[in-house]
Design a protein around this motif. Structure first.
Motif, short mmCIF file in Angstrom:
data_model
loop_
_atom_site.label_atom_id
_atom_site.label_comp_id
_atom_site.label_asym_id
_atom_site.label_seq_id
_atom_site.Cartn_x
_atom_site.Cartn_y
_atom_site.Cartn_z
N VAL A 198 0.83 -1.20 0.00
CA VAL A 198 0.00 0.00 0.00
C VAL A 198 0.87 1.26 0.00
N THR A 199 0.46 2.26 -0.77
CA THR A 199 1.15 3.55 -0.84
C THR A 199 0.17 4.66 -0.51
N ALA A 200 0.69 5.88 -0.37
CA ALA A 200 -0.16 7.03 -0.04
C ALA A 200 -1.25 7.23 -1.09
N SER A 201 -0.95 6.90 -2.35
CA SER A 201 -1.94 7.08 -3.41
C SER A 201 -3.11 6.10 -3.31
N ASP A 202 -2.94 5.06 -2.50
CA ASP A 202 -4.01 4.08 -2.29
C ASP A 202 -4.92 4.45 -1.12
N VAL A 203 -4.53 5.50 -0.38
CA VAL A 203 -5.25 5.88 0.84
C VAL A 203 -6.24 7.01 0.54
N TYR A 204 -7.50 6.81 0.94
CA TYR A 204 -8.54 7.83 0.77
C TYR A 204 -9.08 8.16 2.16
N LEU A 205 -8.41 9.12 2.81
CA LEU A 205 -8.75 9.44 4.19
C LEU A 205 -10.15 10.04 4.30
N ASP A 206 -10.60 10.75 3.25
CA ASP A 206 -11.95 11.34 3.30
C ASP A 206 -13.04 10.27 3.33
N LYS A 207 -12.73 9.09 2.78
CA LYS A 207 -13.70 7.99 2.78
C LYS A 207 -13.36 6.93 3.83
N GLY A 208 -12.14 6.99 4.37
CA GLY A 208 -11.73 6.02 5.38
C GLY A 208 -11.43 4.64 4.81
N ILE A 209 -10.82 4.61 3.63
CA ILE A 209 -10.54 3.32 2.98
C ILE A 209 -9.19 3.33 2.27
N TRP A 210 -8.68 2.12 1.99
CA TRP A 210 -7.60 1.92 1.02
C TRP A 210 -8.24 1.28 -0.20
N ILE A 211 -7.75 1.62 -1.36
CA ILE A 211 -8.18 0.93 -2.59
C ILE A 211 -6.93 0.41 -3.29
N LEU A 212 -6.81 -0.91 -3.36
CA LEU A 212 -5.66 -1.55 -4.01
C LEU A 212 -6.10 -2.11 -5.36
N HIS A 213 -5.50 -1.61 -6.43
CA HIS A 213 -5.84 -2.12 -7.76
C HIS A 213 -5.02 -3.35 -8.11
N LYS A 214 -3.89 -3.52 -7.42
CA LYS A 214 -3.06 -4.70 -7.63
C LYS A 214 -3.06 -5.51 -6.35
N HIS A 215 -3.67 -6.70 -6.41
CA HIS A 215 -3.75 -7.54 -5.21
C HIS A 215 -3.87 -9.00 -5.62
N LYS A 216 -3.89 -9.89 -4.64
CA LYS A 216 -3.79 -11.33 -4.88
C LYS A 216 -4.86 -11.86 -5.81
N THR A 217 -6.11 -11.44 -5.63
CA THR A 217 -7.21 -12.00 -6.44
C THR A 217 -7.63 -11.08 -7.58
N LYS A 219 -6.48 -10.51 -10.61
CA LYS A 219 -6.53 -11.07 -11.96
C LYS A 219 -7.78 -11.91 -12.17
N HIS A 220 -8.27 -12.53 -11.09
CA HIS A 220 -9.44 -13.40 -11.20
C HIS A 220 -10.75 -12.60 -11.14
N THR A 221 -10.78 -11.58 -10.30
CA THR A 221 -12.02 -10.83 -10.09
C THR A 221 -12.15 -9.61 -11.00
N GLY A 222 -11.01 -9.04 -11.37
CA GLY A 222 -11.05 -7.81 -12.17
C GLY A 222 -11.52 -6.62 -11.37
N LYS A 223 -11.53 -6.75 -10.04
CA LYS A 223 -12.02 -5.67 -9.17
C LYS A 223 -10.93 -5.23 -8.20
N PRO A 224 -10.96 -3.96 -7.81
CA PRO A 224 -9.98 -3.50 -6.81
C PRO A 224 -10.33 -4.05 -5.44
N ARG A 225 -9.35 -4.09 -4.57
CA ARG A 225 -9.56 -4.55 -3.19
C ARG A 225 -9.77 -3.31 -2.33
N VAL A 226 -10.88 -3.26 -1.63
CA VAL A 226 -11.19 -2.13 -0.76
C VAL A 226 -10.99 -2.56 0.69
N ILE A 227 -10.16 -1.82 1.42
CA ILE A 227 -9.91 -2.09 2.84
C ILE A 227 -10.52 -0.96 3.65
#
Length: 347
Positions: A198-217, A219-227
């Protein structure tokens, strides 16, 4: 007329093949003969023609082709793992001279049986099975003789930590950077690799989430990972974003040169493993302590506190409930919780 095999043209620095009077460019660059061979075999297969050279293709040939492909299409860690296993497989008992029409599941089982100290026999066998599956998909095999090979069952490592044990671990960590990493494991339920990248560009403090476009699943889901971040993680992320506007958010505090600039290094897979090994030395009563124990504990605690299964699956980044119900429902390890449930059921 040229025979049906790749040939090199010096003037254009490229490999070609002529099929039914039509010339096809296979690859550019004299050194890319393997790539040209792969394209040639695919081209022939598309036309329903199995090249004679493949009828007794050597295991070494398909390993070389697969490793070249893996270098481009897999994550570096995955490609490195395939290379280690397949190189060992090829060198074992002169297996490199075997042909694809003579390979048997017995060859694979004998290979792993000769490696009694390996803890990852399943991964080793899966790598060889993936090799032959890929070769079949690419048209390099007429028949995949390892398709039905059985892999050993996965050994469960579903370790959970009590709240007291988690406090003990944090107290034992003197390194501020690593303590932050463990706090993130504890409060997000993330995979260790997700926190490491995770990097600063993945952090959305106004929404309280991380969004990772590159993650373990991904390639299979085609969706970003939201933490989703709790209050403690919001406070920690605010500090980290200010400290590390570029590069990894969680760093080891050690500096490396990246593109000519000094940058703090992030946590590698092996680095995380080594840190937890040192923790087990400090805390000998926690010999099952691994990074994933925090993810398992996060899921179990959430279920125990009444968070719905679907919501827990979303927090963990699972696309279905199957993985959660199969692996993360450790409530059978919480005797007191089940005793309370039994009292409630019979009250």
């Amino acid at each position: 007329m040229r025979s049906r095999k790749p040939w090199y043209r010096k003037q254009t620095d490229a490999w070609y093949v002529t099929i039914d009077g039509t010339q096809h460019c296979l690859a550019t660059g004299k050194k890319n003969k393997k790539e040209a061979d792969l394209e040639f075999h695919k081209l022939m297969t598309e036309r329903g023609i199995l090249p004679k050279s493949l009828k007794r293709c050597s295991v070494k040939t398909i390993i070389d082709l697969f490793l070249d492909w893996s270098k481009t299409h897999h994550e570096p860690e995955t490609a490195k793992l395939h290379r280690a296993f397949l190189t060992d497989f090829s060198g074992f008992s002169n297996y490199s001279s075997l042909t694809t029409d003579s390979i048997l599941p017995l060859h694979v089982t004998r290979w792993v049986d000769a490696r009694p100290t390996w803890k990852s026999k399943r991964a080793a066998m899966a790598s060889v099975k993936r090799l032959f599956s890929w070769a079949e998909q690419e048209g390099l095999l007429k028949e995949n003789r390892l398709r039905r090979i059985k892999l050993p069952a996965n050994k469960s490592r579903m370790v959970t930590l009590s709240e007291k044990e988690r406090h003990e671990v944090l107290d034992a960590i003197k390194d501020k950077a690593f303590k932050r990493f463990v706090i993130a494991l504890q409060n997000t339920g993330c995979r260790p690799s997700e926190i490491a990248r995770v990097t600063a560009s993945d952090v959305y403090l106004d929404k309280g989430i991380w969004i990772l476009h590159k993650h373990k699943t991904g390639k299979h889901t085609g969706k970003p990972r939201v933490i989703y971040l709790n209050d403690e993680m919001m406070k920690l992320c605010t500090e980290l974003v200010a400290e590390h506007p570029t590069g990894p958010l969680f760093t080891t505090m050690k500096r490396v040169r990246v593109n000519g600039e000094l940058q703090e290094r992030g946590f590698s897979k092996n680095g995380i493993r080594c840190r937890f090994r040192e923790l087990r030395k400090k805390l000998p009563h926690l010999q099952q302590l691994i990074a994933y124990a925090y993810r398992h504990s996060f899921a179990t605690d959430a279920l125990e506190k009444g968070v719905g299964v679907a919501q827990v699956a979303e927090l963990l980044g699972h696309q279905s409930l199957d993985m959660l119900t199969k692996h993360y429902c450790h409530l059978n390890q919480r005797i007191e919780h089940l005793r309370q449930a039994a009292n409630s059921a019979t009250a």
